[in-house]
Design a protein around this motif. Structure first.
Motif, PDB file in Angstrom:
ATOM      1  N   ASP A 147       0.839  -1.198   0.000  1.00 44.43           N
ATOM      2  CA  ASP A 147       0.000   0.000   0.000  1.00 44.43           C
ATOM      3  C   ASP A 147       0.876   1.250   0.000  1.00 44.43           C
ATOM      4  O   ASP A 147       1.892   1.326   0.700  1.00 44.43           O
ATOM      5  CB  ASP A 147      -0.912   0.027   1.233  1.00 44.43           C
ATOM      6  CG  ASP A 147      -2.021  -1.005   1.150  1.00 44.43           C
ATOM      7  OD1 ASP A 147      -2.477  -1.284   0.026  1.00 44.43           O
ATOM      8  OD2 ASP A 147      -2.426  -1.528   2.197  1.00 44.43           O
ATOM      9  N   GLY A 161      -2.843   4.692  -2.321  1.00 47.49           N
ATOM     10  CA  GLY A 161      -3.191   3.705  -3.346  1.00 47.49           C
ATOM     11  C   GLY A 161      -2.386   2.436  -3.168  1.00 47.49           C
ATOM     12  O   GLY A 161      -1.768   2.210  -2.128  1.00 47.49           O
ATOM     13  N   ASP A 165      -1.234  -1.047  -8.240  1.00 44.61           N
ATOM     14  CA  ASP A 165      -2.151  -0.234  -9.038  1.00 44.61           C
ATOM     15  C   ASP A 165      -1.413   0.881  -9.768  1.00 44.61           C
ATOM     16  O   ASP A 165      -1.981   1.549 -10.630  1.00 44.61           O
ATOM     17  CB  ASP A 165      -3.240   0.390  -8.155  1.00 44.61           C
ATOM     18  CG  ASP A 165      -4.292  -0.626  -7.744  1.00 44.61           C
ATOM     19  OD1 ASP A 165      -4.360  -1.687  -8.385  1.00 44.61           O
ATOM     20  OD2 ASP A 165      -5.023  -0.361  -6.776  1.00 44.61           O
ATOM     21  N   GLU A 175      -0.395   7.164  -9.343  1.00 44.42           N
ATOM     22  CA  GLU A 175      -1.222   6.404  -8.405  1.00 44.42           C
ATOM     23  C   GLU A 175      -2.681   6.785  -8.670  1.00 44.42           C
ATOM     24  O   GLU A 175      -3.100   7.909  -8.343  1.00 44.42           O
ATOM     25  CB  GLU A 175      -0.870   6.719  -6.954  1.00 44.42           C
ATOM     26  CG  GLU A 175       0.431   6.134  -6.467  1.00 44.42           C
ATOM     27  CD  GLU A 175       1.622   6.987  -6.882  1.00 44.42           C
ATOM     28  OE1 GLU A 175       1.506   8.222  -6.881  1.00 44.42           O
ATOM     29  OE2 GLU A 175       2.666   6.402  -7.217  1.00 44.42           O
ATOM     30  N   GLY A 177      -5.233   6.206  -7.165  1.00 43.05           N
ATOM     31  CA  GLY A 177      -5.917   6.614  -5.944  1.00 43.05           C
ATOM     32  C   GLY A 177      -5.824   8.110  -5.688  1.00 43.05           C
ATOM     33  O   GLY A 177      -6.758   8.719  -5.150  1.00 43.05           O
TER      34      GLY A 177
END
Length: 358
Positions: A147, A161, A165, A175, A177
């Protein structure tokens, strides 16, 4: 005393279907996904006044690693995951397992009594994910969570994020996120998801109406390479059985169910504008398509303005592309500018004639 534990996705479903959530439980525990301010405000707005706790923790750390008691006046777009629980440790490290400065994104490593011994029958995976703890005594280990997080000045950790990913967009690491965080901060966006589609980002969002301004909104808050090339409006973000994003259920961005029907150009100006779009974006377009929802971005907007000015021999501002992102809108702007220039020429000619007579 009672409490309920839900993912943010599941919580959104609950508040969507209940007029009053005040009686859900005494304490609300949220975990499993980024917890946005929008979801929190909806819960508070529907009558839940009890304590809300944001929890984080991978299964490999016996589920719970850290918590963040959410204050009533939370001001974050995404609620922090907080500080470690007793007898647990959290480090934000770079690729060389060195601590990163406050505010810098790094990978989260967790340690302490809750960390598991490893994966049963998976020695290679265990060696990769459970690593020696360089900050503790001999024999101590850390779990690499995968993470991406950053530590705030107040010591709380903020989720960004997933390492897996991370995507490369034109050579830049992104990222998704972080992009999602910007989208859900928009006042009209209830939820969002951002995924990579080849060399571009696609932003899926939940809102009552299509939002043509999202490209400009993101451009004002993110570097150009992080702005989604396509935005797709959904009725809801698809979730799997665990209440997390179901990527396989996201629709094809080229088949936006909220997008306009294909309308052919209706005059020569719209025809030429559509031709320039096709040359630039490589796709056939209708007059109601949105430039930023079919692959356009701020860099391509500059190229488009140059092409329009050359084709029609007029002056246009780049902001015209953002203010009028459709073929129809840009064609109308061109016609307005042409008329204005003709009127200006007429006035100048009249002034010359008047001076000649005098």
């Amino acid at each position: 005393f009672s409490f309920i534990k839900l993912t943010p996705g599941q919580l959104d479903v609950v508040v969507e279907r209940l007029v009053n959530v005040g009686g859900l439980a005494d304490v609300l525990l949220v975990a499993g996904e980024p917890f946005t301010r929008r979801t929190l405000e909806r819960v508070r707005g529907l009558g839940f006044t009890g304590p809300v706790v944001n929890e984080y923790g991978p299964t490999e750390a016996t589920v719970g690693t850290c918590t963040f008691p959410v204050p009533q006046d939370a001001g974050w777009d995404v609620v922090p995951i907080g500080r470690p629980l007793p007898n647990m440790t959290m480090y934000v490290l770079d690729a060389g397992m060195r601590p990163v400065p406050v505010g810098v994104v790094g990978e989260l490593y967790v340690g302490g009594v809750g960390v598991a011994r490893g994966y049963a029958g998976r020695p290679e995976l265990t060696a990769d994910r459970f690593v020696p703890d360089p900050f503790a005594g001999q024999g101590a280990r850390l779990y690499r969570t995968g993470d991406l997080v950053r530590r705030a000045p107040d010591g709380n950790v903020e989720f960004v994020g997933r390492v897996d990913d991370q995507v490369k967009i034109r050579g830049y690491r992104v990222e998704p996120g972080e992009v999602r965080t910007v989208l859900v901060a928009h006042e009209a966006v209830r939820d969002a998801a951002v995924v990579a589609d080849g060399e571009r980002l696609v932003g899926y969002y939940v809102a009552d109406d299509a939002l043509d301004e999202l490209a400009e909104y993101c451009s004002n808050r993110l570097p150009e390479y992080m702005v989604p090339a396509v935005f797709v409006r959904l009725e809801e973000i698809p979730l799997n059985a665990n209440g997390k994003l179901d990527r396989s259920a996201l629709p094809d961005p080229e088949a936006d169910p909220a997008g306009p029907e294909f309308v052919k150009p209706r005059n020569v100006v719209e025809e030429r504008v559509a031709e320039l779009w096709t040359e630039l974006l490589g796709v056939q377009v209708g007059v109601e398509h949105n430039f930023f929802q079919i692959g356009g971005n701020s860099i391509l907007a500059i190229r488009l303005i140059s092409a329009l000015q050359g084709a029609f021999e007029i002056e246009l501002r780049v902001r015209t592309i953002f203010e009028r992102p459709t073929v129809a809108g840009q064609a109308a702007a061109i016609e307005e500018q042409v008329r204005a220039e003709i009127d200006a020429l007429s006035d100048a000619a009249l002034a010359v004639d008047t001076e000649g007579e005098a």
